[in-house]
Design a protein around this motif. Structure first.
Motif, mmCIF file in Angstrom:
data_model
loop_
_atom_site.group_PDB
_atom_site.id
_atom_site.type_symbol
_atom_site.label_atom_id
_atom_site.label_comp_id
_atom_site.label_asym_id
_atom_site.label_seq_id
_atom_site.Cartn_x
_atom_site.Cartn_y
_atom_site.Cartn_z
ATOM 1 N N GLU A 5 1.261 -1.470 -0.223
ATOM 2 C CA GLU A 5 0.163 -0.322 0.280
ATOM 3 C C GLU A 5 0.855 1.084 0.046
ATOM 4 O OE1 GLU A 5 -3.080 1.666 3.269
ATOM 5 O OE2 GLU A 5 -3.030 0.001 3.070
ATOM 6 N N THR A 6 1.225 2.316 -0.959
ATOM 7 C CA THR A 6 1.822 3.089 -1.238
ATOM 8 C C THR A 6 1.306 4.776 -0.711
ATOM 9 O OG1 THR A 6 1.351 3.336 -3.651
ATOM 10 C CG2 THR A 6 3.198 1.989 -2.938
ATOM 11 N N LYS A 7 1.864 5.665 -0.136
ATOM 12 C CA LYS A 7 1.261 6.838 0.053
ATOM 13 C C LYS A 7 1.847 7.822 -0.992
ATOM 14 C CE LYS A 7 1.848 10.562 3.490
ATOM 15 N NZ LYS A 7 2.924 10.368 4.894
ATOM 16 N N THR A 8 0.589 8.406 -1.492
ATOM 17 C CA THR A 8 0.782 9.843 -2.037
ATOM 18 C C THR A 8 1.801 10.575 -1.715
ATOM 19 O OG1 THR A 8 -0.707 8.724 -3.532
ATOM 20 C CG2 THR A 8 -0.576 11.301 -4.527
ATOM 21 N N PHE A 9 2.641 11.105 -2.455
ATOM 22 C CA PHE A 9 3.468 12.316 -1.635
ATOM 23 C C PHE A 9 3.064 13.500 -2.349
ATOM 24 C CE2 PHE A 9 5.357 8.650 0.167
ATOM 25 C CZ PHE A 9 6.071 9.227 1.352
ATOM 26 N N THR A 10 3.071 15.324 -1.676
ATOM 27 C CA THR A 10 2.178 15.890 -2.071
ATOM 28 C C THR A 10 4.117 16.267 -2.405
ATOM 29 O OG1 THR A 10 -0.210 16.207 -2.131
ATOM 30 C CG2 THR A 10 1.667 18.373 -2.507
ATOM 31 N N LEU A 11 5.216 16.862 -3.571
ATOM 32 C CA LEU A 11 6.293 17.502 -3.097
ATOM 33 C C LEU A 11 6.296 19.158 -3.432
ATOM 34 C CD1 LEU A 11 7.535 14.826 -6.525
ATOM 35 C CD2 LEU A 11 7.737 14.464 -3.944
ATOM 36 N N THR A 12 7.163 19.561 -2.351
ATOM 37 C CA THR A 12 6.667 21.247 -2.285
ATOM 38 C C THR A 12 8.769 21.475 -2.707
ATOM 39 O OG1 THR A 12 7.464 20.427 0.247
ATOM 40 C CG2 THR A 12 4.839 20.990 -0.810
ATOM 41 N N GLU A 13 8.798 22.928 -3.044
ATOM 42 C CA GLU A 13 10.057 23.165 -3.617
ATOM 43 C C GLU A 13 10.941 23.391 -2.684
ATOM 44 O OE1 GLU A 13 10.396 23.694 -6.474
ATOM 45 O OE2 GLU A 13 8.908 23.985 -7.348
ATOM 46 N N PHE A 92 11.219 10.207 -9.921
ATOM 47 C CA PHE A 92 12.013 9.351 -8.783
ATOM 48 C C PHE A 92 11.068 10.130 -7.560
ATOM 49 C CE2 PHE A 92 16.206 8.910 -6.336
ATOM 50 C CZ PHE A 92 16.520 7.819 -7.112
ATOM 51 N N VAL A 93 11.498 10.996 -6.967
ATOM 52 C CA VAL A 93 11.311 10.827 -5.460
ATOM 53 C C VAL A 93 10.313 11.020 -5.036
ATOM 54 C CG1 VAL A 93 11.155 13.003 -3.397
ATOM 55 C CG2 VAL A 93 12.559 13.495 -5.467
ATOM 56 N N ARG A 94 8.800 10.980 -5.872
ATOM 57 C CA ARG A 94 7.580 10.377 -5.755
ATOM 58 C C ARG A 94 8.030 8.449 -5.189
ATOM 59 N NH1 ARG A 94 5.281 12.872 -9.590
ATOM 60 N NH2 ARG A 94 4.419 14.829 -8.944
ATOM 61 N N ASP A 95 8.035 8.199 -6.202
ATOM 62 C CA ASP A 95 8.790 6.456 -6.318
ATOM 63 C C ASP A 95 9.405 6.053 -5.324
ATOM 64 O OD1 ASP A 95 6.612 6.261 -8.419
ATOM 65 O OD2 ASP A 95 8.360 6.154 -9.702
ATOM 66 N N THR A 96 10.562 6.904 -4.998
ATOM 67 C CA THR A 96 11.224 6.488 -3.629
ATOM 68 C C THR A 96 10.532 6.860 -2.406
ATOM 69 O OG1 THR A 96 12.540 8.332 -4.193
ATOM 70 C CG2 THR A 96 13.077 6.427 -5.539
ATOM 71 N N LEU A 103 13.632 9.976 2.282
ATOM 72 C CA LEU A 103 13.223 10.724 3.101
ATOM 73 C C LEU A 103 12.623 11.774 3.348
ATOM 74 C CD1 LEU A 103 14.774 8.653 6.109
ATOM 75 C CD2 LEU A 103 12.238 7.770 5.150
ATOM 76 N N GLU A 104 11.650 12.285 3.671
ATOM 77 C CA GLU A 104 11.524 14.125 4.250
ATOM 78 C C GLU A 104 11.836 14.174 5.384
ATOM 79 O OE1 GLU A 104 7.644 14.184 4.192
ATOM 80 O OE2 GLU A 104 7.079 14.334 1.794
#
Lengths: 106, 140
Positions: A5-13, A92-96, A103-104
């Motif tokens: 189960e993967t989480k969807t990440f919101t990427l920010t600048e 790449f960032v979203r998948d990893t 990690l954030e």
């Protein structure tokens, strides 16, 4: 990758990302491999083989970096339009992140 | 300048055959259990099950190699025992998965073989399989 189960990440600048120390990158006979070493890793009993661009991003995120910083590094290293590198880097960032390989960080 | 390619990480899974080298710890829980016979010493009751010995899960390991079960006995000095021999062994497939696994019940008996001292004692044990390492249930 494993079914999970993967989480969807919101990427920010502003957000910085860094490689999870539970995964190590090793060069073996000229080829790179990412090996999960952490007990909590959701990927186990596996070895991962990144292509050249993935190795570059992995190394770029070996220290805390924003996506923009990684893209800028890529633009100096690779002969490709910045928007292509940016799009690929975001994926790449979203998948990893989904597999906790990245990690954030603060 | 290098050529940029879409970054890809290929995952190669190891498909270990867990049943070729499966290994479990096994603690005897027969202490005080009248249903488990303990006999020896020419018919005398030999009630020497102890949490320090067979009751310690680190003192027995059950391994499965090519479908064959065997129990390794560890003596009180944490060495593989050369004087305790497993003479019978059976397990109950509690989870009905067809192979020995954590939680399955095991009954086994061993016999002491110390020439001139003790060679007529049989201990009947019972217990349940536990993981060698709970974080890695299949680790041997």
């Amino acid at each position: 990758m494993e079914s999970t189960e993967t989480k969807t990440f919101t990427l920010t600048e502003e957000q910085r990302y860094q490689v999870n120390p539970d995964f190590i990158l090793r060069e073996i006979a000229g080829e790179y491999a990412i090996i999960p070493v952490g007990e909590e890793s959701i990927i186990s009993n596996a070895v991962m083989t990144p292509n050249d661009s993935a190795v570059f991003l992995w190394k770029a995120f070996s220290e805390p970096r924003t996506i923009a910083e990684a893209v800028n590094l890529g633009a100096t290293e690779y002969d490709a339009p910045a928007d292509v590198i940016r799009e690929d880097t975001m994926r790449f960032v979203r998948d990893t992140l989904a597999y906790k390989m990245l990690l954030e960080v603060e | 300048m290098n050529t940029w390619k879409k970054p890809v990480i290929e995952v190669q899974k190891f498909e270990a055959n867990e049943y070729v080298a499966a290994c479990f710890q096994l603690a005897c829980t027969a202490m005080g259990n009248d249903k488990v016979p303990m006999y020896g010493h020419n018919g005398k009751i030999c009630n020497t099950h102890s949490s320090q010995y067979c009751g310690n899960p680190a003192h027995q390991s059950l391994s499965v190699a090519n479908g064959v079960l065997s129990v390794k006995e560890i003596n009180a000095s944490n060495e593989v025992s050369s004087t305790l021999h497993t003479i019978s062994l059976s397990y109950t497939d509690n989870d009905r998965n067809g192979v020995p696994s954590v939680g399955d019940a095991v009954e086994w008996a061993n016999q002491a073989d110390i020439p001139g001292i003790r060679n007529d004692v049989v201990w009947h044990h019972s217990g349940k399989l536990t993981a060698v390492d709970t974080k890695y249930p299949n680790r041997s």
